[in-house]
Enzyme design. Sequence first.
Site, mmCIF file in Angstrom:
data_model
loop_
_atom_site.group_PDB
_atom_site.id
_atom_site.type_symbol
_atom_site.label_atom_id
_atom_site.label_comp_id
_atom_site.label_asym_id
_atom_site.label_seq_id
_atom_site.Cartn_x
_atom_site.Cartn_y
_atom_site.Cartn_z
ATOM 1 N N HIS A 87 48.867 40.853 48.105
ATOM 2 C CA HIS A 87 50.226 40.456 47.721
ATOM 3 C C HIS A 87 50.811 41.363 46.637
ATOM 4 C CE1 HIS A 87 48.133 37.972 44.536
ATOM 5 N NE2 HIS A 87 49.180 38.368 43.842
ATOM 6 N N ASP A 91 43.650 38.263 51.199
ATOM 7 C CA ASP A 91 44.535 38.759 50.137
ATOM 8 C C ASP A 91 43.906 39.927 49.388
ATOM 9 O OD1 ASP A 91 46.824 38.996 48.671
ATOM 10 O OD2 ASP A 91 46.341 37.422 47.226
ATOM 11 N N GLY A 127 50.825 39.617 36.495
ATOM 12 C CA GLY A 127 50.438 41.004 36.285
ATOM 13 C C GLY A 127 48.933 41.196 36.352
ATOM 14 N N ASN A 128 48.181 40.092 36.276
ATOM 15 C CA ASN A 128 46.722 40.162 36.360
ATOM 16 C C ASN A 128 46.217 40.296 37.794
ATOM 17 O OD1 ASN A 128 46.225 38.371 33.431
ATOM 18 N ND2 ASN A 128 44.847 40.040 33.987
ATOM 19 N N SER A 129 47.060 39.991 38.786
ATOM 20 C CA SER A 129 46.615 40.052 40.177
ATOM 21 C C SER A 129 46.025 41.415 40.490
ATOM 22 C CB SER A 129 47.788 39.806 41.125
ATOM 23 O OG SER A 129 47.903 38.453 41.433
ATOM 24 N N LEU A 148 32.836 33.041 66.560
ATOM 25 C CA LEU A 148 32.139 32.112 67.444
ATOM 26 C C LEU A 148 33.059 31.544 68.512
ATOM 27 C CD1 LEU A 148 29.767 29.881 65.255
ATOM 28 C CD2 LEU A 148 29.134 31.439 67.089
ATOM 29 N N GLY A 149 34.313 31.294 68.144
ATOM 30 C CA GLY A 149 35.253 30.710 69.098
ATOM 31 C C GLY A 149 35.213 29.197 69.114
#
Length: 487
Positions: free
Chosen positions: A126, A156, A228-230, A285-286
């Site tokens: 993001h 992410d 801002g830490n992301s 696996l489905g």
Amino acid sequence: GSAIGIGLMSGVLVWGGYSFSASQASSAPIAAPAAAVITTPANGFTEVARQVTPAVVNITTVMTEKVSDGFSVPDELRDRMEEFFGRPFGPRGRGPADPFEHRGPRRGQGSGIIISSDGYILTNNHVIAKAHEVSVTLPDKREFKGKIIGADPKSDLAVVKIHAGSLPAIPWGDASQLQVGEYVLAVGNPFGLNSTVTLGIVSAVGRGHMGITQYEDFIQTDAAINPGNSGGALVNTRGELVGINTAIFSQTGGYQGVGFAVSTTMAKPIYESLVKTGKVVRGYLGIGLQDLNQDLAKSFSMKDSKGALVSDVKEDSPADQAGLKQGDVIIEYQGSLIEDGVALQRMVTRTPVGGKVSVKVMRDGRARDLTVRIGEQPELEKVAKKVESGEHDYALAGLSVEDLNQNTARELGIKGKAQGVVVTSIDPDSGAEKAGLVPGDVIQEVNRRPVQSVKEFEKVSSDLKNGDSILMLINRRGGSLFLSAKI
């Protein structure tokens, strides 16, 4: 409950004012504490800070789309949050608390971690989503143009490359060894304040069911994390990378002691895959999975609620070919006990494609051993929205249903042969409502007996008495789910 928001801390993504129950979060089992006592170094954590801060960079991005000033949410994350909270987050491109719009360039800001000395940087998806320009500023003030190598919205995470050499890098740590109460440091650029270091402890490990990303393995910490830490680093007291700071819970949009970092147990293989191929290949696996509660455990002859209930098996999937069936409870995977569906999901997605694995299931109260060859996860298709219709009432805990036809089945996202009855309305405080049924659900089985029409539903209903427990198999927006109720 109090109003709590989830914030993805890139400096441009903050969601506030929405209700979230702490009971929706889950935690993996915590290992027994080691005998050694964790102590603070005589000089505090200055050596760790000195070691890691040169390898945490500032990432700024430029986007040229119609957005709101300040708080814009990427569509892929907005879709997940709207589904999770059951309510819209305003018009596309507008943050929930921001009434102003503008056209033209928008700047975003976040952090990144230098993983290798030749310029590969790990950050959050993001932070760089929809960016057409990425700039990377090192702590020594050198600036570079960044190239997006690959991104994985499902976790992410993203990788950016700069053309530079002999860069400082943070070594990988083993996040699986983290213990609650252990010291950790968060390093990033909150509010544009470069090379900020905060100290806290590990509050919990293995957090899932958060609704933040599709695949979740979060470390919870009280180390201060802010906008801002992301994409910044969460390191242990040896200066090793154990997490990528991603999100917070907050009533104000700022730090309130509950932050989340993507565990390097998940992040490392994703990083390596993005660098090598530009995409992420996951095991498959489905099957559809759901967690057991006490009622479901009893309905499936389980002694406790541990394990992952198979709610659906995709036709011709690896699970189907191996003999897994709807209603099986998976209790072991490659010899490891399964606590819940999230734990199994993590194991499967990390299994190499093509590998054979042993799976133990409980079926009709008896254990069975199966062998599955893991496939490659296909891209998921979007499911249709639910539809409400019909007015016929039948006496099953205030439930109203109607026959399912092909057109309705298509609108509800049901593929293949349509079978079942559509829930059109539910009385408040009824047993069906308490069991979790909602209008638009398609009931396909009652107490393991197939239901193909309202007439069959009436017949099954007539055999039920007050106080009976019932087990229903439903289809909700194209996915299968078991529900247990008392009428």
